[in-house]
Every structure is written in C-alpha cells, then in structure tokens.
Design a protein around this motif. Structure first.
Motif, short mmCIF file in Angstrom:
data_model
loop_
_atom_site.label_atom_id
_atom_site.label_comp_id
_atom_site.label_asym_id
_atom_site.label_seq_id
_atom_site.Cartn_x
_atom_site.Cartn_y
_atom_site.Cartn_z
N PHE A 277 -18.68 -156.21 18.20
CA PHE A 277 -17.50 -155.86 17.40
C PHE A 277 -16.68 -154.80 18.11
N LEU B 217 -19.82 -166.19 9.48
CA LEU B 217 -19.75 -164.95 8.70
C LEU B 217 -18.91 -165.15 7.45
N PHE C 212 -18.35 -149.55 15.58
CA PHE C 212 -19.54 -149.51 14.72
C PHE C 212 -20.52 -150.63 15.07
N LEU D 274 -23.41 -154.98 9.90
CA LEU D 274 -23.88 -155.25 11.26
C LEU D 274 -25.27 -155.87 11.22
N LEU D 275 -26.15 -155.27 10.41
CA LEU D 275 -27.51 -155.78 10.31
C LEU D 275 -27.50 -157.21 9.79
N ARG D 276 -26.63 -157.46 8.80
CA ARG D 276 -26.55 -158.82 8.26
C ARG D 276 -26.05 -159.77 9.33
N ALA D 277 -25.05 -159.33 10.12
CA ALA D 277 -24.52 -160.18 11.19
C ALA D 277 -25.61 -160.47 12.21
N ILE E 180 -35.80 -158.22 14.34
CA ILE E 180 -35.48 -158.84 13.06
C ILE E 180 -36.02 -160.26 13.02
N HIS F 173 -20.79 -150.39 7.05
CA HIS F 173 -20.69 -151.03 8.36
C HIS F 173 -22.04 -151.40 8.93
N GLU F 174 -22.95 -150.45 8.79
CA GLU F 174 -24.29 -150.69 9.31
C GLU F 174 -24.93 -151.88 8.65
N PHE G 45 -23.21 -161.04 18.51
CA PHE G 45 -21.92 -160.42 18.12
C PHE G 45 -21.66 -159.16 18.91
N ARG H 153 -27.50 -167.07 12.57
CA ARG H 153 -26.97 -165.92 13.30
C ARG H 153 -28.08 -165.22 14.06
N LEU I 270 -26.62 -149.09 15.43
CA LEU I 270 -27.20 -148.30 14.36
C LEU I 270 -27.44 -146.88 14.88
#
Ligand SMILES: Nc1ncnc2c1ncn2[C@@H]1O[C@H](COP(=O)(O)OP(=O)(O)OP(=O)(O)O)[C@@H](O)[C@H]1O
Ligand SMILES: [Mg+2]
Lengths: 259, 842
Positions: free
Chosen positions: A110, A75, A113, B750-753, A131, B746-747, A108, A102, A116
């Motif tokens: 966290f 990251l 948050f 998160l999506l990128r992560a 995705i 944040h979203e 992950f 990734r 979605l």
C-alpha cells in the motif's frame, strides 16, 4: 498451475499469442451508492494481466484505478462482471474464501501504513506465512532479503526505518509468500525520488528474477516506465495502453487523455 | 477554538457517551445513596411529626447510669400528671420481654417477643392494620410479621409467658404494624392493654408518659406545668421536641448507612477517574496530528489545553446529569426493595431529591472528570506543530523515568513500612486496622505509579500460554497488550481495585471462618447447647440437666451456673462469677498459667479482669460469697475473653454450690452418645427440653451455619457494592479497547488484506482484552491476599490464615471473562469494517 488460456485480448496478443494470465477481469462494473447518488467508478472494464509481467495502471484522479485494484484483489465486491485470479472466479466467493485467497495467492503493497508497528522488519516480512501457518522458504527468504538489501535492518521496528526502507520491507513481505499476483497502490506515492527509484527497481527486479506478477497503480510517468505495460483508465473505462513504456510516451498518452 | 471543540464533540457522540458512562455510574451511585437516605430521613421525620402531633407533652425518666435497672415512671407520678390543669389525657407506655409460644409449644425465635402496652384514646400510636385494639384483659394483638411466620390468625388463642414464666392464654384480636421501630421488628411484638402489659412484664412503672393537652392549650406551658408537678427526676418535652429528638436519633443511624454506601461510591468514583484519565489520554494521543495542525495554523498552547478541558467539562456535565437521573432511579428502586423486604424504614414518603444531592452530584462529577483530564490536557499542549507533518503516527514509546522509579519506590516503601507498623502495633484492633488500610492505600499508589514498568513483563508472562494456544492472533494480541504499557496499566489497574477489595474480603471471611470454626472445635466440643431464650439473667431448672443425664441418647451433660459477687478491695463493683466443670471434653485455653491446676481453692480470670485488678497467676483474690463468707482463691490461669464462654471470674464447679447455693443453670451443654445419629439425638434432647418452653436447644452445627450465613451475607453485600466499581472498570477496558481498535483501523485492515480471517481478528482483540483482565486480576489478587493477611494480624488472637483458592480462581476467571466480554463490541466492529474503507481513511 494456471491452466486456463486467456481470451485473446489486444494486450495479450501483442506480447505473445499463448500467454498465461494471472488475473483476468471481464465486464467489470462497480457502482457506489444508489439512485441519484450512484457513482459509476468502473463501467465495464475488460483487462487481463499476464503472468510474470509488471503492469502499471494510470489515469486521472477519480478514474477508478484504486477501485479496479480493490476489485481485482478481492478486497471489494463488484457490481457486475467477473474477476479470475489464477483459475478461481472470485466474485462469488465468501468472505472466508476471499481471505484464504488473499492469504495464499495475493500480495499487497500500500501507499502507507504497510507494516505493523509492533513487529520487527523480519517479523513483518514473515507475517503472511505465519498467518497462513506455512514455513518460509529459507532460500527464497535469503534471496528476497538480499535483493531488498535489508539484512542489517531485520531486527528494527518500522519506526526505526526510513519511508523507502519501510516500503521495501512491504515489498519483501509481499514476495515471501510467492503469490500469484502482487497489487501495489501508489507504492512510491509517499517517497522521495531516490527511495522511489529503489523500490521501483526492486519491483522490476522481482519480476525479472523471481518471475513475479505485479500490478501497480501510479501517478508518476517515471514510475510507470519501469513497467512492461501501462494501461490507462478514464471515467471508469480502460481507454488506452502502452507496451514497453518510456516516461515520454506515458506523458504523451496522459496529455492526450486529459485533452 | 470553541467551535472546533464542539464540532469534535458532536462528531463523536458515541465515544462521548461511553466515556460519560463511567462517571454516570459513579455519580449515580453517590446520588442514589443520598436520595435513598434523604428519603428515609424525610419518612422518619414525617412519621415522628405525625406521632408527635397527637402528643402535647412527653415525660421520660432521666437516665441514671448508676442504677441497676432502667429507671421508670411510677404509677403515682402518672396520677399526678393527670391532675395537672390543662391535661386532657395522660397515658403510660411500657414494654418488656414476654416470650410468645409458637405452635410447637416452644418460645418463638431466639429472643423473647416484646410486650407493649396499647393505650386507648387519642394518645395511641400503635397502628392496627386488621382486627381490633385490645380492650379486655384477655385480648392481645400481634405484629403482622410474627403472626405470619408463626402462623397465627385473628381469633386464635396465643400463649405468652409472663415474667415468672407462667403461661397466659390470650385471644388474638388484631394485627399491627411495627412501623419504623427496629427493635420491635427484630424481636416481634405482642400488644396488650396497659394493665395486662404491666402484669405480664412485671414492670414497676412506665418507660414514657404521653400527655394530651386540653383544647387550645399551649404545649410549652403545659410542659412546664407537668415538670413542676412531678419533680426533677424526669425529662419533660413537648411533642415537637420529642419528634426532633427521635428524628435526630434516626438520622444518626441512617448516617452510618450513608457513610458506608459513600465509601463504595468513592471507590467507584476513583475507578471512574482512572477510566476517564485513560480515555482522555488516548484521545489526545489519537488526535496528535489534529492538535499539531491546530498549532501549525496558530493555536496557542493555552487554547489547546482549554479545548481538552472544555471537552471534559461537557462530559462531566452530561454524565453528572445522567448520573443524577440514575441516582433517582437507584434511590427509588432501593426504597421499593426495602419496602418489599418489609424493612423497618418508613414507607410512602415521596422520593426526595434535595439541592444538596444535586450540587454534590454535579460537583463530584465535575471535579473527578476535569481533574482526571488535567494531565492528558497538559500532554496535549506538548504536541509540537511539526508532528502534523510526520507521515506515520509515532508509536508512544515508554521509558521508565528516574522520577517515576523514585516516586514508586518511595510509595511502596512507605506503604510497606506503614503496614508493618500496623501489624506490629501494640494491642492490634481497630486503630491498627486503619493504619494497615492507610499502608495499603499508599502501597497501591506505588503500584499505580510503577505499573507501566511492570506491565510488559507481566504481559509476556501472562501471554505465554495465549501465544502458544492462539497462534498468530495470540501473539499479535500479546504484542498489542505490551505496546502501550501506560495505557494498559491504567486500564488494568481500574479492574485491580475491584479485584483487590474482593480478594481482601474473601480472605478475611475465609480466615474468620476457619479461625472461629477451630475455636468452636476447641472450646465447644459439644453437640448441643441449651440456653435461656430470655437472656443471661434467666435460668434453666436443674431438672432439665438431670433428665438429660437419664436419656440413653445422651453421652455427657455439662452444667454451667452464674452468680454475681463482689471482691474484697474492689468497692461495690459486682463481678460475674461462673463455674467450670472439670471435664476432659471441655478445656479452654489459658493465656497464662494452666487449667491443669484448676482445683478447688483456685480461680481463673479473664485477662482484662486480671489486668484491671493488677493480679497475675499465683496471686490471690478475695471473693465475697453468699453462703461461705469471703474466700481466698489462688489464681491458676488467665484466659482470653473471646476464646470461650466462661465468666470473668471462673471457679471450679465443685465449689460453686457451696459458695452460692444450688442456683439453676445458666447454660447446659450436651454431647450425644457415640453412635447415635444426630437427628435421633436432637429429637431426644428436644423432647426432654419440651416442658421448658424458653430452653433453647441449638446444635453446634446451627451456631456454625448461622455464623457462616452471616459471613456469606457480608461477602455478598460487599461483592454487590463493589460490583459497581468492577462494572466501571470493565467499561474502561471496553472503552480503551474500542479506542485502540479505532486507532488501529489501518493495522486491522492490513492484517485482513494479508489473510487474517474475521474470526482471527476478533480472537486477536479478545485475547488482548483477556490479557488485560488477567493481569489486572493477578495484581489485585496478590495485593488482596497480602493485605488480607495483614488485616487479620490485627486480631488479638491466633488466626488460621486462609486464602480461598476456589473464590480467587473464580475472580481470575471472571476477570478474564469480563475482559473478553468488554472486547465483544469493539472486536465485532473491527472485524466488520470493510478493508477498503479502512485503508482509505486517514
Ligand atoms: N466508498 C466509495 N463510495 C462512493 N464513491 C466512491 C467510493 N470509493 C471511490 N468512490 C468514487 O469512485 C471513483 C473512483 O475512485 P478511485 O478511488 O478508484 O479513484 P482513483 O483513480 O484511485 O483516484 P486517485 O488517483 O485520486 O487515487 C471516484 O469518483 C470516487 O469518488
Ligand atoms: Mg487511488
């Protein structure tokens, strides 16, 4: 899959002499800013995480735990040193390649948050596969859902779930794509002890039953005791580690570190 | 509290600027309108005052509505004025139509050039820009524009027709500027000495007499003396009175311009208000926690309310100030543009920024901005202190409340009712149109209130394709577009306003085009129309029609004549009587009765004339003819005035000569012989018309294209003026999106992560904006087509309804594109953000 034999490290040797490593970091250095304002968040950390093991990272605030995790997960960029996930050296990868890494090989969880808000629990869990354009392994999906115990909540939106349930959905999501490693940064930090225990038990369960590799940052000695191994950071250096930790041994080590 | 607000404002300068931009543009347009029109008015006043400074007293004939011709001041009156003590000089002014012949020997332009008299001495107001004033009877000067377009230079010989149509040659000695005289700028002007002008125009007297007083004379006293000398038939004014009057007249004209521009300015402001309302709503939603924290530590509701309002006041003042600057720039730019186009407006006046403009700009900016922020500010006071303690910011849930549903239904019903009332209103016309506009406004408010309810289904509908086309980013985008229907609704409706009006106008122009073309086809199935350049009172010699009949290229020739006559029992009122050739090519439509029975002894009347005479088909009228005495004619048909070129009283052609003698033609219609190429036919007709310099040959395609050009022009002007409202709404989309992106940091992280690539993240945001644009356009197109149709129903004749599919599709595509464009920057920022930073920020 993971052919590369790890450099014999102290940690690895103590468990078994021929262990496979999901993630290996060598001489990891991370400096934020420049000149006078430079912050040495990591000062050459050598660490490896065995496949199928549950490792906790501990240390005082500002010791570099999150930074280490971000560097390991691709990251964040590293200033010096190398990180290998599976058999891929990731410090030279482009953004696109890191994204794919990734997507395919890292999960992950966290502190907050995690989900979605527009998607239901089930959609959130399936999101990484969507995705990646992959099909969910239905057997695995059912097994994960049952383990998480959320079958009756699958159609709920995150706002309709408790904090603990939300975190469990996040863990389920991390598991569903069978990543080589799951990184969790204070996954129980926002939870009460009962919900925290649920999530930790579930994490350990997935290591034991599904053979998942998990690296977790935590401040809580109790949480750390769920792990197979605890490593301790201070001032950007790995300073100690514990195998088969108990809350008491963790606490003792922490006290020693702060002294 | 004040400090907190100001600190917050300082921390978000960019956000502030973006928010202000919407208001800035609106205020700028309105301020620009005033700057432009004020500058024009000041220019006019300067010009008139400068002119009036040369004149002590001006004499004009009193208006006499009874008189056949405009009254004039006879030469002997001028002589009497000259003899008044204290008068140093008096000059008569006159003008009249005198066709200038172009280099091709045909009268220049579609309207005759206007001849003006150029007085000598101090009273002259004509500004010669190069060359000399006309001094000899054979001298003439031309206005610069005409000289340029007709390619005449000083020293050339020009030919001008006098009132009898005789050719007169002149030497071009100078060029002049028509200045602010719109009429002269339109017709073109040729200047002569007063005597020559009198001879050329055949004028019996003067339109105005200007008087210069002797040194030191008092204009008011001189005015009285002149008035006493010439009697009560004339209006006598001092020079400054004349200037005031002229300035007032021109102000009335500019005030139309002001009104029209302001209308568009207000539309833009309304759109800006929506954008501001939305922005403040989002800001309040995003700062729920901050607000709750303030409440926790003891801030009262009033303080929270005040802090939001204060923020809006700062935005308002900032944007009004910027808007004012923009307005100055716009006004100056528009002035420069008008100068460049050589429009008949005074140039050279300093750009005028009046206190009124400044006050209006600031007040409008304040009222709109603060007004739009009121509701969001009230929402902010409702934040419970406990919200500060919640970990995850709650999604704004939206439920269609009963009040909203009832209110929306009421507005929609009222809008529909009023619109239907307008459509079915007796007589149609302007009043009906206004009723329909009111209905449209009510209906739009209904849609505005209802829009959050319909946003979700619409987003699902419009999002069907993107969901399938764009994979995960596509479906995430559709979810995002649906997640906050209130926000989406306000964002899209801002765009809807522009699209509605554009669609409306394109529907109206397309329908008008189709309708008029069909009418032209039905009523003028002719290839060429020959008319008199000098207007309906002039005639074309019958020899032209006779020559045309001899031409092998010509198929058929129709001659129409006109005369004036009285009716028995209608007093002294004179009616236009025309004729109508019995020809299969030319068959007007009757409203009542039929042209089948249009035989000698019958007559056809325009509907209005028939109504005012109280006659209908089958009744008779008694026409007083010149050669056949009073004849009794039976009404065979009545027809619509707009649907043809026929005279109010139309009789069969065979009878006309018997009643009125062999009058020359008022118009000649020509059809080419079948199989003759249009250019060949045209050349033949023009060659035959060549000896008649003022016989204008126009083809039906020319009439059509002229008229289509006018429609296209209107579409373009409206489009340009609406462009501002559309631009503001696009800004609104960009603003909403960037705030949403900020909110969803944040979203996105998160999506990128989880493995969403940067392009995918960008695509997600673009698709979301695309959806907003498309939804806004779809609503707008629907409303525009429906109300365009309604508006066209007010026309008193049958219309051919047309919704221009190509244009409408273009609006849809452009709206989508505008959305995507608006998403560019926010999407870029979102995709560039570092995942780690985004996760760390709270
Ligand atoms: N973006 C950044 N820029 C500059 N310095 C940073 C940045 N991120 C972290 N640091 C610094 O790097 C050091 C390590 O930070 P890190 O977040 O890894 O600590 P941590 O061990 O996770 O602490 P905590 O337990 O409080 O989460 C800290 O001194 C921090 O101030
Ligand atoms: Mg941390």
């Amino acid at each position: 899959m993971i052919r590369r034999a790890a450099r014999p490290s102290v940690a690895a040797m103590t468990i078994t002499t021929d262990v496979r490593h999901a993630v290996v970091a060598k001489g990891l250095t991370k400096i934020y800013g420049q000149g006078d304002a430079a912050v040495h968040a990591l000062r050459g950390v050598d660490v490896s995480f065995a496949t199928g093991a549950f490792t906790a990272i501990m240390g005082p605030s500002g010791s570099g735990k999150s930074t280490l995790m971000h560097c390991l997960a691709g990251l964040d960029t590293v200033t010096e040193g190398s990180v290998t996930v599976g058999d891929t050296e990731i410090t030279r990868l482009s953004d696109k390649q890191l994204t794919l890494l990734r997507r395919e090989r890292v999960g992950f969880v966290f502190q907050a948050f995690n989900l979605l808000p527009t998607l239901t629990a089930e959609q959130n869990i399936r999101l990484p596969l969507e995705i990646a354009g992959r099909q969910a392994d239905q057997v695995l999906f059912d097994r994960v859902i049952d383990t998480v115990g959320l079958r009756d909540r699958l159609s709920h939106k995150p706002s309709e779930l408790s904090g603990g349930q939300q975190q469990r959905v996040a863990v389920a999501r991390a598991l569903i794509s069978k990543p080589q490693v799951i990184f969790a940064d204070e996954p129980t930090g926002n939870l009460d002890s009962r919900s925290g225990t649920e999530v930790l038990a579930f994490l350990r369960h997935s290591v034991r039953e599904l053979g998942q590799t998990i690296v977790m940052v935590t401040h809580d000695p109790g949480a750390a005791s769920y792990a197979d191994r605890v490593i301790f950071l201070r001032d950007g250096l790995m300073v100690s580690e514990l195998i088969e930790p108990t809350p008491q041994t963790v606490l003792d080590t922490l006290l020693k570190l702060e002294a | 509290m004040l400090k907190t607000t100001l600190a917050g404002l300082r921390a978000h300068k960019l956000r502030l600027l973006l928010t202000s931009l919407a208001i800035t543009l609106g205020v700028g347009f309105i301020a620009g309108t005033f700057v432009l029109t004020d500058t024009i008015e000041v220019g006019f006043r300067q010009k008139f005052t400068a002119d009036a400074a040369k004149i002590s007293v001006a004499v004009k004939p009193k208006d006499n509505p009874e008189a056949q011709e405009a009254p004039t001041i006879p030469a002997d009156a001028l002589e009497r004025i000259r003899k008044v003590p204290g008068v140093a000089d008096a000059q008569g002014l006159l003008q009249g139509p005198t066709p200038l012949l172009g280099r091709d020997g045909k009268a220049a332009g579609n309207i005759p050039t206007t001849a003006i008299s150029v007085p000598t001495g101090t009273l002259n107001r004509v500004i010669v820009t190069s060359g000399d004033f006309p001094a000899r009877p054979t001298d003439a000067i031309l206005d610069e524009n005409t000289a340029k377009t007709r390619r005449f230079a000083i020293g050339d010989t020009i030919t001008v027709l006098d009132t009898k149509g005789a050719r007169n040659d002149f030497t071009l000695v100078g060029l002049f500027d028509t200045g602010v005289n719109q009429n002269l700028a339109y017709t073109g002007a040729v200047g002569f000495t007063t005597d020559t002008a009198q001879r050329m125009t055949g004028a019996k007297g003067f339109g105005e007499v200007d008087v210069a007083g002797a040194e030191g004379s008092d204009p008011a006293r001189l005015r009285d003396a002149v008035a006493a000398a010439i009697g009560a038939d004339y209006e006598v004014k001092t020079g400054s009175q004349l200037a005031d009057e002229l300035a007032a007249q021109s102000n009335v004209e500019t005030s139309y311009l002001t009104l029209m521009l302001l209308l568009f300015g207000l539309i833009a402001m309304f759109v800006a208000a929506l954008v501001i309302y939305n922005t403040f709503n989002i800001l309040v939603a995003q700062r729920t926690r901050e607000m709750a924290l303030l409440r926790c530590i003891g801030a009262t509701r009033a303080q929270i309310f005040g802090s939001i309002l204060l923020e809006s006041v700062v935005v308002a003042i900032l944007s009004s100030g910027l808007g004012l600057l923009l307005g100055l720039g716009l006004g100056a730019g528009a002035m420069a543009g008008l100068d460049l186009l050589d429009a008949p407006v005074p140039s050279g006046a300093a750009i005028s920024l009046t206190p009124r403009t400044i006050i209006l700009a600031v007040v409008i900016g304040l009222v709109v901005t603060v007004g739009a922020a009121l509701l969001p500010a009230r929402a902010a006071t409702r934040v419970a202190p406990i919200a500060a303690l919640r970990s995850q910011v709650e999604e704004q849930t939206f439920k269609a409340g009963l009040v909203r549903t009832i209110l929306a239904t009421l507005f929609l019903l009222a809008g529909t009712g009023v619109t239907i009332a307008g459509i079915t209103m007796d007589g149609g016309g302007g009043d009906a149109l206004i009723v329909i506009m009111a209905g449209g406004a009510l209906f739009f408010l209904g849609v505005l209130i209802l829009s959050p309810v319909i946003m979700r289904p619409l987003a699902s509908f419009v999002g069907w394709l993107p969901r399938r086309l764009f994979g995960v980013p596509g479906s995430l985008a559709v979810d995002n577009a649906r997640r906050n229907p209130k926000r989406a609704a306000t964002t899209t409706l801002a765009l809807t306003i522009g699209v509605t009006l554009m669609t409306l106008i394109s529907v109206i122009t397309a329908t008008t085009r189709a309708t008029i073309n069909a009418q032209l086809d039905a009523q003028f199935p002719v290839d060429y129309m020959i008319s008199e350049q000098r207007g309906p009172d002039s005639r074309i010699p019958r020899a032209l029609a006779a020559a045309l009949r001899q031409s092998p290229e010509v198929g058929s020739v129709i001659q129409m004549q006109r005369a004036e006559a009285q009716l028995e029992g209608s007093g002294t009122e004179k009616f236009q009587v025309g004729n109508f050739p019995a020809s299969p090519d030319f068959r007007p439509q009757a409203t009542t009765g039929s042209f089948d029975g249009f035989v000698p002894g019958t007559v056809a009347l325009v509907d209005g004339t028939a109504r005012s005479l109280g006659r209908k088909v089958g009744d008779t009228i008694q026409l007083k003819t010149e050669q056949a005495g009073t004849v009794t004619l039976k009404i065979a048909a009545t027809f619509d005035r707009d649907s043809s070129d026929l005279a109010p009283i139309t009789i069969p052609q065979a009878e006309f000569d018997r009643y009125f003698g062999a009058l020359d033609d008022a118009a000649v219609y020509v059809n080419a012989k079948d199989g003759v190429a249009p250019d060949v036919a045209r050349r033949a007709v023009e060659a035959i018309a060549q000896p008649y310099p003022t016989a204008l040959v126009v083809s039906s395609t020319e009439i059509r294209s002229e008229f289509e050009d006018a429609l296209d022009m209107m579409l373009m002007i409206f489009g340009g003026l609406l462009g501002l409202a559309i631009l503001i709404s696009v800004l609104g989309i960009a603003n909403t999106l960037s705030l949403s992106v900020h909110e969803r940091t944040h979203e996105s992280a998160l999506l990128r992560a989880l493995g969403l690539t940067r392009p995918q993240l960008r695509r997600m945001l673009s698709v979301e904006a695309l959806l907003l644009g498309l939804i806004g356009a779809l609503i707008g197109i629907t409303l525009g087509v429906v109300f365009g149709w309604s508006a066209m129903q007010t026309l008193p004749f049958d219309i051919l309804f047309r919704a221009p599919a190509d244009l409408i599709l273009l609006f849809l595509v452009l709206s989508g594109l505008a959305g995507v464009l608006a998403a560019l920057l926010p999407a870029r920022r979102a995709s560039r953000a570092s995942i780690v930073d985004a996760l760390a920020s709270t």
